[in-house]
Write an enzyme that holds these catalytic residues in place. Structure first.
Site, PDB file in Angstrom:
ATOM      1  N   GLU A  14       0.828  -1.219   0.000  1.00 53.87           N
ATOM      2  CA  GLU A  14       0.000   0.000   0.000  1.00 53.87           C
ATOM      3  C   GLU A  14       0.862   1.270   0.000  1.00 53.87           C
ATOM      4  OE1 GLU A  14      -2.803   0.319   3.258  1.00 53.87           O
ATOM      5  OE2 GLU A  14      -3.637   2.167   2.470  1.00 53.87           O
ATOM      6  N   LYS A  74      -2.456  -2.138  -3.154  1.00 52.93           N
ATOM      7  CA  LYS A  74      -3.535  -1.291  -2.596  1.00 52.93           C
ATOM      8  C   LYS A  74      -3.169   0.173  -2.823  1.00 52.93           C
ATOM      9  CE  LYS A  74      -6.060  -0.358   1.686  1.00 52.93           C
ATOM     10  NZ  LYS A  74      -6.761  -0.984   2.812  1.00 52.93           N
TER      11      LYS A  74
HETATM   12  P1  13P Z   1      -9.324   4.044   3.979  1.00 54.19           P
HETATM   13  O1  13P Z   1     -10.198   3.305   2.999  1.00 54.19           O
HETATM   14  O2  13P Z   1     -10.108   4.695   5.084  1.00 54.19           O
HETATM   15  O3  13P Z   1      -8.350   4.961   3.298  1.00 54.19           O
HETATM   16  O4  13P Z   1      -8.477   2.954   4.748  1.00 54.19           O
HETATM   17  C1  13P Z   1      -7.911   1.933   4.049  1.00 54.19           C
HETATM   18  C2  13P Z   1      -6.697   1.486   4.749  1.00 54.19           C
HETATM   19  O5  13P Z   1      -6.581   0.341   5.105  1.00 54.19           O
HETATM   20  C3  13P Z   1      -5.618   2.447   4.971  1.00 54.19           C
HETATM   21  O6  13P Z   1      -4.440   1.780   5.304  1.00 54.19           O
END
Ligand code: 13P
Length: 356
Positions: free
Chosen positions: A194, A236
């Site tokens: 991510e 992600k």
């Molecule tokens: P959000 O969808 O609130 O951005 O959170 C996703 C997430 O796991 C952030 O690390």
């Protein structure tokens, strides 16, 4: 007695259906068609902030109550393929005493775990951060695996501003993501990679496109350098979107087109799935954007969701910390999940927000 035999058979069947025998099959289960991931891995300070908005005290017990409400919502497994847990949550149980990870697995939902230790100030780079948590990670992954987790999450945070992000910020965060990913795969767990580019600021969608391109390009280079198997990760990313304070924010079709273009140019086809974060978009925006992108398909990878706020804002408000609202909270969560499930095939329509 008969009932417990039936439960065991159902569990075996679910696990067979999920096929968690290889990194690629775990990743495929996480982005199964018509489903997505619930990010319920808020750290204790973050969930405290969310509870403050509904005037609810954050205690170990209230956090268990809230997460139990979400995870035991009837028919959750029609829409949700995986749940990201926090360290405290993976050690908690349902109201009936079943460990959350075991309960989710029995429904055919893959349990995952947040393993980073948060974004910390990057020295010599005011306003930028590096995500920490590599020390001792091998041992922590081993324990989480034994607790039932089959995937993990690590969030790198990159902001857009004057001369930001710096190459140093991109590089240290990409390096940490790759180190984490290699350790996960060694531990037979799928890493969610991510690299979040924040929406904060007044930047244009074009700037977001350029920064996202630069970051993804570098992240994949470093993942390959460190021999991470790309068919055993889930990416992600943020969507390519205007800054929150931009004067003229791009519309749904523009966000969808720019995001798909950026991903097509930077994400190798071997990656099984891309599961977006919502990053401060409203629940409705996050669903509409995902639906528009899937309407443009087919794509080489599954285009799915891994939303935190965009899945939880409505159930959190419906619950408002009161036991008598637990059913309303579940209904709100299931509705949001169902609409995002429709978005997986491009079949969401904003008018559906009005229906029950
Ligand atoms: P959000 O969808 O609130 O951005 O959170 C996703 C997430 O796991 C952030 O690390």
């Amino acid at each position: 007695m008969q009932e417990s035999i039936l439960v065991i058979i159902i569990h075996i069947k679910m696990e067979e259906e999920m096929d968690l025998s290889s990194l690629n099959s775990i990743a495929q289960s996480m982005v199964a068609p018509n489903k997505g991931i619930l990010a319920a891995d808020e750290s204790t300070p973050t969930i405290g902030k969310r509870f403050a908005t509904i005037d609810t005290e954050s205690t170990e017990s209230s956090r268990q109550t809230y997460r139990n409400m979400l995870f035991t919502a009837p028919s959750i497994s029609d829409y949700i393929s995986g749940v990201i847990l926090f360290d405290e949550t993976i050690r908690q149980t349902t109201n009936d005493g079943v460990p959350f990870a075991e309960y989710l697995t029995s429904l055919g939902i893959v349990p995952g775990i947040k393993v980073d230790k948060g974004a910390k100030d990057l020295p010599m780079h005011p306003g930028e951060t590096v995500t920490e948590g590599l020390d001792g990670l091998r041992e922590r992954l081993e324990e989480y695996y034994s607790l039932g987790a089959r995937f993990a999450k690590w969030r790198a945070v990159i902001g857009i501003g004057d001369n930001q992000p710096s190459m140093a910020c991109i590089d240290v965060n990409a390096h940490a993501l790759a180190r984490y990913s290699a350790l996960c795969q060694e531990a037979k767990m799928v890493p969610i990679v991510e690299p979040e580019i924040l929406m904060d600021g007044n930047h244009s969608i074009e700037t977001c496109f350029d920064v996202t391109t630069k970051v993804l390009d570098h992240v994949f280079k470093v993942l390959e350098d460190q021999k991470v198997a790309l068919n055993g990760i889930i990416l992600k990313p943020n969507m390519v979107i205007s800054g929150t304070d931009a004067s003229d924010r791009a519309d749904v079709a523009t966000v969808a087109t720019a995001t798909v273009k950026c991903l097509s140019e930077n994400v190798p086809d071997e990656v099984p799935g891309i599961a977006f974060l919502s990053g401060g978009q409203t629940s409705e925006e996050a669903t509409a954007h995902l639906s528009a992108m899937n309407e443009m398909g087919p794509h080489p990878w599954q285009l799915s969701f891994s939303y935190g706020r965009a899945l939880q804002a409505q159930p959190l408000n419906a619950w408002a910390g009161a036991d008598e609202n637990l059913k309303s909270g579940q209904d709100a969560f299931l509705k949001r999940s169902r609409l995002n499930s429709l978005a997986r095939t491009g079949n969401y329509n904003p008018q559906m927000e009005e229906a029950d």
